[in-house]
Design a protein around this motif. Structure first.
Motif, PDB file in Angstrom:
ATOM      1  N   GLN A   7       0.834  -1.213   0.000  1.00  0.00           N
ATOM      2  CA  GLN A   7       0.000   0.000   0.000  1.00  0.00           C
ATOM      3  C   GLN A   7       0.866   1.260   0.000  1.00  0.00           C
ATOM      4  N   VAL A   8       1.980   1.207   0.724  1.00  0.00           N
ATOM      5  CA  VAL A   8       2.926   2.330   0.763  1.00  0.00           C
ATOM      6  C   VAL A   8       3.544   2.516  -0.620  1.00  0.00           C
ATOM      7  N   ASN A   9       3.895   1.414  -1.256  1.00  0.00           N
ATOM      8  CA  ASN A   9       4.478   1.470  -2.587  1.00  0.00           C
ATOM      9  C   ASN A   9       3.490   2.068  -3.591  1.00  0.00           C
ATOM     10  N   LEU A  10       2.225   1.679  -3.497  1.00  0.00           N
ATOM     11  CA  LEU A  10       1.223   2.207  -4.409  1.00  0.00           C
ATOM     12  C   LEU A  10       1.049   3.711  -4.225  1.00  0.00           C
ATOM     13  N   ALA A  11       0.996   4.182  -2.990  1.00  0.00           N
ATOM     14  CA  ALA A  11       0.896   5.626  -2.740  1.00  0.00           C
ATOM     15  C   ALA A  11       2.091   6.360  -3.336  1.00  0.00           C
ATOM     16  N   SER A  12       3.270   5.783  -3.191  1.00  0.00           N
ATOM     17  CA  SER A  12       4.487   6.379  -3.747  1.00  0.00           C
ATOM     18  C   SER A  12       4.426   6.443  -5.266  1.00  0.00           C
TER      19      SER A  12
ATOM     20  N   GLU B 122       1.435  15.859 -10.747  1.00  0.00           N
ATOM     21  CA  GLU B 122       2.091  17.118 -11.082  1.00  0.00           C
ATOM     22  C   GLU B 122       2.319  17.933  -9.806  1.00  0.00           C
ATOM     23  N   PRO B 123       3.386  18.740  -9.774  1.00  0.00           N
ATOM     24  CA  PRO B 123       3.610  19.602  -8.610  1.00  0.00           C
ATOM     25  C   PRO B 123       2.397  20.498  -8.348  1.00  0.00           C
ATOM     26  N   GLY B 124       2.055  20.624  -7.079  1.00  0.00           N
ATOM     27  CA  GLY B 124       0.924  21.448  -6.682  1.00  0.00           C
ATOM     28  C   GLY B 124      -0.414  20.718  -6.703  1.00  0.00           C
ATOM     29  N   LYS B 125      -0.403  19.435  -7.034  1.00  0.00           N
ATOM     30  CA  LYS B 125      -1.636  18.657  -7.144  1.00  0.00           C
ATOM     31  C   LYS B 125      -1.646  17.512  -6.129  1.00  0.00           C
ATOM     32  N   VAL B 126      -2.829  16.905  -5.953  1.00  0.00           N
ATOM     33  CA  VAL B 126      -2.993  15.737  -5.096  1.00  0.00           C
ATOM     34  C   VAL B 126      -3.791  14.702  -5.876  1.00  0.00           C
ATOM     35  N   LEU B 127      -3.242  13.500  -6.008  1.00  0.00           N
ATOM     36  CA  LEU B 127      -3.939  12.382  -6.631  1.00  0.00           C
ATOM     37  C   LEU B 127      -4.249  11.334  -5.576  1.00  0.00           C
ATOM     38  N   VAL B 128      -5.424  10.719  -5.692  1.00  0.00           N
ATOM     39  CA  VAL B 128      -5.817   9.675  -4.754  1.00  0.00           C
ATOM     40  C   VAL B 128      -6.227   8.424  -5.522  1.00  0.00           C
ATOM     41  N   SER B 129      -6.051   7.283  -4.892  1.00  0.00           N
ATOM     42  CA  SER B 129      -6.461   6.005  -5.481  1.00  0.00           C
ATOM     43  C   SER B 129      -7.970   5.841  -5.355  1.00  0.00           C
ATOM     44  N   HIS B 130      -8.480   4.819  -6.031  1.00  0.00           N
ATOM     45  CA  HIS B 130      -9.917   4.536  -5.977  1.00  0.00           C
ATOM     46  C   HIS B 130     -10.353   4.195  -4.552  1.00  0.00           C
ATOM     47  N   SER B 131      -9.538   3.431  -3.824  1.00  0.00           N
ATOM     48  CA  SER B 131      -9.926   3.064  -2.452  1.00  0.00           C
ATOM     49  C   SER B 131     -10.011   4.290  -1.543  1.00  0.00           C
ATOM     50  N   THR B 132      -9.156   5.268  -1.759  1.00  0.00           N
ATOM     51  CA  THR B 132      -9.242   6.514  -0.985  1.00  0.00           C
ATOM     52  C   THR B 132     -10.446   7.320  -1.445  1.00  0.00           C
ATOM     53  N   TRP B 133     -10.658   7.364  -2.756  1.00  0.00           N
ATOM     54  CA  TRP B 133     -11.804   8.095  -3.313  1.00  0.00           C
ATOM     55  C   TRP B 133     -13.128   7.593  -2.721  1.00  0.00           C
ATOM     56  N   LEU B 134     -13.250   6.263  -2.550  1.00  0.00           N
ATOM     57  CA  LEU B 134     -14.471   5.711  -1.969  1.00  0.00           C
ATOM     58  C   LEU B 134     -14.757   6.287  -0.585  1.00  0.00           C
ATOM     59  N   LEU B 135     -13.715   6.592   0.155  1.00  0.00           N
ATOM     60  CA  LEU B 135     -13.881   7.123   1.515  1.00  0.00           C
ATOM     61  C   LEU B 135     -14.147   8.633   1.545  1.00  0.00           C
ATOM     62  N   ILE B 136     -13.694   9.359   0.535  1.00  0.00           N
ATOM     63  CA  ILE B 136     -13.782  10.826   0.578  1.00  0.00           C
ATOM     64  C   ILE B 136     -14.784  11.419  -0.395  1.00  0.00           C
ATOM     65  N   GLN B 137     -15.355  10.617  -1.288  1.00  0.00           N
ATOM     66  CA  GLN B 137     -16.160  11.132  -2.390  1.00  0.00           C
ATOM     67  C   GLN B 137     -17.324  12.019  -1.957  1.00  0.00           C
ATOM     68  N   ASP B 138     -17.900  11.782  -0.790  1.00  0.00           N
ATOM     69  CA  ASP B 138     -19.021  12.593  -0.320  1.00  0.00           C
ATOM     70  C   ASP B 138     -18.569  13.869   0.380  1.00  0.00           C
ATOM     71  N   GLU B 139     -17.285  13.988   0.669  1.00  0.00           N
ATOM     72  CA  GLU B 139     -16.777  15.125   1.436  1.00  0.00           C
ATOM     73  C   GLU B 139     -15.861  16.052   0.633  1.00  0.00           C
ATOM     74  N   ILE B 140     -15.130  15.484  -0.310  1.00  0.00           N
ATOM     75  CA  ILE B 140     -14.127  16.257  -1.051  1.00  0.00           C
ATOM     76  C   ILE B 140     -14.365  16.073  -2.543  1.00  0.00           C
ATOM     77  N   GLU B 141     -14.454  17.179  -3.253  1.00  0.00           N
ATOM     78  CA  GLU B 141     -14.690  17.116  -4.692  1.00  0.00           C
ATOM     79  C   GLU B 141     -13.432  16.660  -5.419  1.00  0.00           C
ATOM     80  N   THR B 142     -13.617  15.715  -6.321  1.00  0.00           N
ATOM     81  CA  THR B 142     -12.502  15.197  -7.106  1.00  0.00           C
ATOM     82  C   THR B 142     -12.865  15.203  -8.581  1.00  0.00           C
ATOM     83  N   VAL B 143     -11.836  15.059  -9.406  1.00  0.00           N
ATOM     84  CA  VAL B 143     -11.994  14.963 -10.852  1.00  0.00           C
ATOM     85  C   VAL B 143     -11.328  13.657 -11.276  1.00  0.00           C
ATOM     86  N   PRO B 144     -12.041  12.797 -12.033  1.00  0.00           N
ATOM     87  CA  PRO B 144     -11.394  11.569 -12.494  1.00  0.00           C
ATOM     88  C   PRO B 144     -10.145  11.886 -13.306  1.00  0.00           C
TER      89      PRO B 144
END
Length: 96
Positions: free
Chosen positions: A39-44, A51-73
């Motif tokens: 899991q640590v390797n996947l996050a890395s 890209e610098p200045g951005k945040v990317l999340v995996s699908h498993s993280t997206w499932l936990l945050i999708q109702d709270e934080i707006e994301t773009v596929p």
């Protein structure tokens, strides 16, 4: 800027959710506190395509945050050392 440094500092983040092993590893002569696991390797790997200045999340993280934080596929990413493509999402900077 007041010190005359004109370089901009931009961080990039890759986030993934899963089980990890955390603690002190090694021997009494050489001990290190670390987080280990695929899991640590996947996050890395996600962070490495971000890209610098951005945040990317995996699908498993997206499932936990999708109702709270707006994301773009961001599509599926083929990552080094990961056997299957990984769906990633970018946190929407407009919503922050």
């Amino acid at each position: 800027a007041r010190a005359g440094i004109d370089a901009t500092f931009e961080a990039r983040m890759g986030l993934h959710t899963g089980l990890v092993t955390i603690g002190n590893f090694g021997s009494s002569g050489r001990m290190k506190y670390a987080v280990l696991g695929k899991q640590v390797n996947l996050a890395s790997r996600i962070q490495s395509i971000c890209e610098p200045g951005k945040v990317l999340v995996s699908h498993s993280t997206w499932l936990l945050i999708q109702d709270e934080i707006e994301t773009v596929p961001h599509g599926e990413a083929t990552l080094k050392g990961i056997s299957r493509p990984v769906q990633v999402y970018e946190l929407n900077p407009e919503a922050a």
